[in-house]
Design a protein around this motif. Structure first.
Motif, short mmCIF file in Angstrom:
data_model
loop_
_atom_site.label_atom_id
_atom_site.label_comp_id
_atom_site.label_asym_id
_atom_site.label_seq_id
_atom_site.Cartn_x
_atom_site.Cartn_y
_atom_site.Cartn_z
N LEU A 1 0.89 -1.21 0.04
CA LEU A 1 0.08 0.17 -0.09
C LEU A 1 0.79 1.27 -0.01
O LEU A 1 0.43 2.27 -0.61
N LYS A 2 1.97 1.23 0.56
CA LYS A 2 2.86 2.45 0.79
C LYS A 2 3.34 2.65 -0.72
O LYS A 2 3.44 3.86 -1.15
N MET A 3 3.81 1.70 -1.37
CA MET A 3 4.20 1.86 -2.65
C MET A 3 3.22 2.06 -3.67
O MET A 3 3.56 3.18 -4.43
N LEU A 4 2.06 1.80 -3.55
CA LEU A 4 0.99 2.09 -4.31
C LEU A 4 0.59 3.52 -4.18
O LEU A 4 0.41 4.49 -5.06
N ALA A 5 0.48 4.12 -2.83
CA ALA A 5 0.28 5.53 -2.64
C ALA A 5 1.17 6.33 -3.24
O ALA A 5 0.83 7.49 -3.78
N SER A 6 2.50 5.83 -3.12
CA SER A 6 3.57 6.75 -3.96
C SER A 6 3.55 6.77 -5.36
O SER A 6 3.56 7.81 -5.91
N LEU A 7 3.09 5.66 -6.06
CA LEU A 7 2.92 5.62 -7.37
C LEU A 7 1.64 6.39 -7.87
O LEU A 7 1.84 7.33 -8.73
N ILE A 8 0.59 6.46 -6.79
CA ILE A 8 -0.62 7.21 -7.52
C ILE A 8 -0.19 8.76 -7.40
O ILE A 8 -0.62 9.52 -8.29
N THR A 9 0.28 9.05 -6.20
CA THR A 9 1.00 10.65 -6.00
C THR A 9 1.70 11.19 -7.22
O THR A 9 1.56 11.79 -7.88
N CYS A 10 2.63 10.00 -7.73
CA CYS A 10 3.63 10.64 -8.72
C CYS A 10 2.95 10.72 -10.11
O CYS A 10 3.16 11.72 -10.93
N VAL A 11 1.97 9.78 -10.41
CA VAL A 11 1.17 9.75 -11.58
C VAL A 11 0.15 10.79 -11.84
O VAL A 11 -0.05 11.30 -12.75
N GLU A 12 -0.47 11.09 -10.63
CA GLU A 12 -1.27 12.40 -10.71
C GLU A 12 -0.58 13.56 -10.74
O GLU A 12 -1.34 14.66 -11.23
N ALA A 13 0.66 13.71 -10.35
CA ALA A 13 1.32 14.89 -10.08
C ALA A 13 1.90 15.17 -11.60
O ALA A 13 2.42 16.38 -12.17
N ALA A 14 2.07 14.13 -12.37
CA ALA A 14 2.85 14.34 -13.73
C ALA A 14 1.87 14.81 -14.75
O ALA A 14 0.68 14.67 -14.76
#
Length: 120
Positions: free
Chosen positions: A107-120
């Motif tokens: 879940l920690k990695m998933l949250a980080s990925l979602i944050t990065c993709v939404e910011a891109a």
């Protein structure tokens, strides 16, 4: 006589309510109407109407869920000794992008990925 709008104060941008945006979009969606003509009547750029149309498109088309039934195929039942392929899930983000990740992702990695993709 032409209409003139005076904008005073620090803020130079006009604020449009959702109702006004939807009213202008409905006017621009009429058959035979050109977006440029509607934009000129409301003193906005045609690109603004296109942006509003994009932003309201996700509201007008709600998500649809379909029933799913899991079945075991005959070929899969015989191939038990081979390691199973990782299950991949698809996540549709708020910005319209789609993220495909393994189902067992932390879940920690998933949250980080979602944050990065939404910011891109």
């Amino acid at each position: 006589m032409a209409r003139m709008e005076v904008i005073s104060g620090i803020e130079r941008r006009r604020r449009w309510s959702d109702e006004a945006k939807l009213r202008i979009l409905a006017e621009a969606d009429q058959p035979g109407v050109r977006i440029g003509d509607v934009a000129r009547r409301h003193d906005i750029y045609p690109a603004q109407i296109r942006l509003w149309r994009q932003s309201f498109s996700c509201i007008s088309a709600p998500a649809t869920f379909l029933p799913v039934e899991l079945i075991e195929e005959a070929g899969l039942a015989q191939a038990r000794d081979t390691p199973p392929a990782p299950t991949v899930i698809e996540i549709l983000l708020r910005n319209g992008r789609c993220l495909k990740v393994p189902a067992d992702l932390e879940l920690k990695m998933l949250a980080s990925l979602i944050t990065c993709v939404e910011a891109a």
